[in-house]
Design an enzyme around this catalytic site. Structure first.
Site, PDB file in Angstrom:
ATOM      1  N   SER A 160      -6.279  -5.724   8.827  1.00 51.73           N
ATOM      2  CA  SER A 160      -5.120  -5.523   9.390  1.00 51.73           C
ATOM      3  C   SER A 160      -3.949  -6.042   8.576  1.00 51.73           C
ATOM      4  O   SER A 160      -3.948  -6.690   7.651  1.00 51.73           O
ATOM      5  CB  SER A 160      -4.930  -5.948  10.874  1.00 51.73           C
ATOM      6  N   SER A 206      -1.594  -8.375   9.077  1.00 52.44           N
ATOM      7  CA  SER A 206      -1.022  -9.700   9.600  1.00 52.44           C
ATOM      8  C   SER A 206      -0.855 -10.834   8.583  1.00 52.44           C
ATOM      9  O   SER A 206      -0.465 -11.865   8.814  1.00 52.44           O
ATOM     10  CB  SER A 206      -2.153 -10.267  10.799  1.00 52.44           C
ATOM     11  N   LYS A 226      -6.239 -16.123   8.933  1.00 54.42           N
ATOM     12  CA  LYS A 226      -5.007 -16.669   9.294  1.00 54.42           C
ATOM     13  C   LYS A 226      -4.784 -17.857   8.331  1.00 54.42           C
ATOM     14  O   LYS A 226      -5.517 -18.356   7.632  1.00 54.42           O
ATOM     15  CB  LYS A 226      -4.582 -16.978  10.577  1.00 54.42           C
ATOM     16  N   SER A 230       1.743 -10.462  13.881  1.00 60.82           N
ATOM     17  CA  SER A 230       0.400 -11.162  13.628  1.00 60.82           C
ATOM     18  C   SER A 230       0.272 -11.880  15.137  1.00 60.82           C
ATOM     19  O   SER A 230       0.834 -12.708  15.630  1.00 60.82           O
ATOM     20  CB  SER A 230       0.526 -12.431  12.767  1.00 60.82           C
TER      21      SER A 230
END
Length: 321
Positions: A126, A128, A183, A286
């Protein structure tokens, strides 16, 4: 044994197919562990029983052939049909069911050790972490930097170095640990993290945020405001979308939810001991700790540090902050 082995191999193939088609939720770590155990047992059986039995059969065949030649030679017959060497080679050859189990064990064991304790590959699914990581980036994750953990049960056996602010970390998603997320660490145990009006503050100190050239998101063909943040000496870039509000919609209930205060400006959270506060670099796109809470130490997978391939852009290969 051939029939039993066929059932075992069919079970692995069936599980993999069902996982690929979405009928079951796969667990690659468990699958690899089971494959290592099963092929390892076949490898031991091959070394301790099957191979010695084949060698014994070859020796008996050679001895029988030698006696037959001797008997025939005593009768004056020297021309004897039969290729002893070829027959011996066939007797020593691994049958298919050992070739597909014991023969694969060294390769599977090497993959298991590398993936479980050293480095594991991941694909970024993705956006994010844009602009640091793009969709399709194939990255490597250091599995020992934060302490070695046993596969499947995730028990930590060495301490390693605790995650630092600014690290890009892969972890098991707290609401659904079967999923891996990636992250950036912005808060470590004991920190007070504030994200208000799209500005990050840690322990009351604003994280420096410098505007740089706008970022073109090629899939949507839209430009987004881009900034360089500098957190504990690590410089990296983030994106902000002016069309997204500062408040955090759709916040879930999570452990230590009372450690966070939400408002129209954003959120302020006190990171509990043994947990981390994570945010994506694509700040307005995100799903991170602002929505589902803190990442416990037991969920850590490893430290992301290198892009080893992107088939759409070879120039992206290399390390990143």
């Amino acid at each position: 044994m051939p029939f039993l082995t066929a059932i075992v191999l069919a079970s692995f193939a069936g599980y993999g197919t069902a996982w690929y088609l979405g009928f079951v939720e796969g667990n690659f770590a468990l699958l690899l562990f089971l494959a290592t155990v099963v092929t390892g047992l076949y490898w031991l059986a091959e070394r301790l029983w099957f191979l010695p039995q084949r060698r014994l059969a070859a020796e008996r065949m050679e001895a029988s052939a030698a006696r037959r030649r001797a008997d025939l030679a005593a009768k004056g017959i020297t021309q004897v049909d039969g290729e002893v060497a070829e027959a011996r080679q066939r007797l020593l050859m691994q049958p298919w069911w050992l070739d597909w189990t014991a023969g694969l064990f060294p390769v599977i064991l090497a993959v298991f050790v590398l993936r479980s304790f050293l480095f594991e590959p991941f694909k970024i699914p993705s956006g994010s972490m844009i602009p640091t990581l793009l969709v399709g980036d194939l990255i490597l994750v250091n599995k020992f930097a934060y302490g070695v953990r046993l596969p499947v049960i995730h028990t930590k056996v060495t301490e390693g170095t605790p995650p630092k602010r600014g690290d890009v970390m892969v972890f098991r998603y707290p609401p659904k640990p079967s999923l891996d997320y990636i992250k950036r660490v912005v808060g470590v145990p004991g920190d007070e993290v504030a994200y208000l009006d799209k500005k990050l503050t840690v322990n009351g100190k604003p994280v420096p945020k410098t505007p740089v050239a706008d970022f073109l998101e090629e899939d949507s063909m839209l430009y987004f405001k881009q900034f360089e943040e500098r957190l504990d000496g690590k410089a990296y870039r983030i994106l902000n979308d002016d069309n997204r509000p500062a408040f955090i919609p759709g916040v879930e209930d999570f452990s230590f939810r009372n450690n966070c205060r939400y408002s129209v400006e954003g959120v302020v959270c006190k990171v509990p001991q043994g947990h981390y506060f994570m945010m994506g670099d694509n700040r307005d796109n995100s799903l991170d700790s602002r929505y589902w809470g803190f990442v416990p130490d037991k969920n850590i997978v490893g430290k992301a540090f290198f892009i080893w391939m992107n088939f759409g852009s070879f120039g992206r290969i290399g390390s990143f902050q």
